[in-house]
Design a protein around this motif. Structure first.
Motif, PDB file in Angstrom:
ATOM      1  N   ALA A  45       0.821  -1.212   0.000  1.00 19.61           N
ATOM      2  CA  ALA A  45       0.000   0.000   0.000  1.00 19.61           C
ATOM      3  C   ALA A  45       0.858   1.265   0.000  1.00 19.61           C
ATOM      4  CB  ALA A  45      -0.954  -0.004   1.183  1.00 19.61           C
ATOM      5  N   ALA A  46       1.931   1.282   0.758  1.00 16.07           N
ATOM      6  CA  ALA A  46       2.803   2.467   0.797  1.00 16.07           C
ATOM      7  C   ALA A  46       3.454   2.698  -0.562  1.00 16.07           C
ATOM      8  CB  ALA A  46       3.859   2.312   1.883  1.00 16.07           C
ATOM      9  N   GLU A  47       3.807   1.618  -1.251  1.00 12.25           N
ATOM     10  CA  GLU A  47       4.396   1.745  -2.584  1.00 12.25           C
ATOM     11  C   GLU A  47       3.363   2.288  -3.566  1.00 12.25           C
ATOM     12  OE1 GLU A  47       7.574  -1.784  -3.096  1.00 12.25           O
ATOM     13  OE2 GLU A  47       5.545  -2.445  -2.590  1.00 12.25           O
ATOM     14  N   LEU A  48       2.115   1.845  -3.421  1.00 10.51           N
ATOM     15  CA  LEU A  48       1.045   2.346  -4.278  1.00 10.51           C
ATOM     16  C   LEU A  48       0.901   3.847  -4.117  1.00 10.51           C
ATOM     17  CD1 LEU A  48      -1.844   1.552  -5.904  1.00 10.51           C
ATOM     18  CD2 LEU A  48      -2.664   2.359  -3.710  1.00 10.51           C
ATOM     19  N   SER A  49       0.782   4.311  -2.890  1.00 11.01           N
ATOM     20  CA  SER A  49       0.607   5.748  -2.639  1.00 11.01           C
ATOM     21  C   SER A  49       1.769   6.557  -3.202  1.00 11.01           C
ATOM     22  CB  SER A  49       0.467   6.018  -1.140  1.00 11.01           C
ATOM     23  OG  SER A  49      -0.733   5.464  -0.659  1.00 11.01           O
ATOM     24  N   ALA A  50       2.984   6.044  -3.041  1.00 11.08           N
ATOM     25  CA  ALA A  50       4.162   6.753  -3.533  1.00 11.08           C
ATOM     26  C   ALA A  50       4.217   6.778  -5.063  1.00 11.08           C
ATOM     27  CB  ALA A  50       5.430   6.112  -2.976  1.00 11.08           C
ATOM     28  N   ALA A  51       3.649   5.753  -5.705  1.00  2.74           N
ATOM     29  CA  ALA A  51       3.739   5.639  -7.159  1.00  2.74           C
ATOM     30  C   ALA A  51       2.591   6.325  -7.896  1.00  2.74           C
ATOM     31  CB  ALA A  51       3.782   4.166  -7.553  1.00  2.74           C
ATOM     32  N   LEU A  52       1.538   6.685  -7.180  1.00  2.00           N
ATOM     33  CA  LEU A  52       0.407   7.331  -7.849  1.00  2.00           C
ATOM     34  C   LEU A  52       0.844   8.662  -8.449  1.00  2.00           C
ATOM     35  CD1 LEU A  52      -2.485   6.648  -5.324  1.00  2.00           C
ATOM     36  CD2 LEU A  52      -2.275   5.741  -7.641  1.00  2.00           C
ATOM     37  N   PRO A  53       0.307   8.989  -9.614  1.00  2.00           N
ATOM     38  CA  PRO A  53       0.686  10.272 -10.229  1.00  2.00           C
ATOM     39  C   PRO A  53       0.144  11.435  -9.410  1.00  2.00           C
ATOM     40  CG  PRO A  53      -1.099   9.238 -11.455  1.00  2.00           C
ATOM     41  CD  PRO A  53      -0.662   8.256 -10.412  1.00  2.00           C
TER      42      PRO A  53
END
Length: 77
Positions: A45-53
Motif C-alpha cells: 500500500a505504501a508503494e502504491l501511494s508513492a507511485a500514484l501520479p
C-alpha cells in the motif's frame, strides 16, 4: 482524492469484492495497473501511494472519511 489502498486487505476481509476507481485527468491506465498490483499482492500500500501520479492542483491523497475522522485528514500511517 480519496485513496484507500492501505485499507484494501481490511475491506476484503469484511467481504468487499469490488473496487471502483473514479476517473481523473491523470494516466488512469497506470493507476489501474498499480491497484491491480496491490490487489494481487505484488505491491504494498505504501508503494502504491508513492507511485500514484500527482493529481491536478496538487490534490492531497486522503482517507479520513473511511477512518471516521475529518474527511480531509491525510493518509494514515
Amino acid at each position: 482524492c480519496l485513496e484507500l489502498g492501505g485499507h484494501v486487505a481490511e475491506m476484503a476481509a469484511t467481504g468487499v469484492r469490488h473496487f471502483r476507481l473514479s476517473p481523473h485527468t491523470v494516466d488512469m491506465v497506470a493507476v489501474s495497473r498499480l491497484y491491480r498490483d496491490l490487489l494481487d499482492q505484488r505491491l504494498a500500500a505504501a508503494e502504491l501511494s508513492a507511485a500514484l501520479p500527482e493529481f491536478p492542483g496538487g490534490a492531497a491523497l486522503i482517507d479520513g472519511f473511511y477512518r471516521g475522522v475529518p474527511g480531509a485528514a491525510g493518509l494514515e500511517g
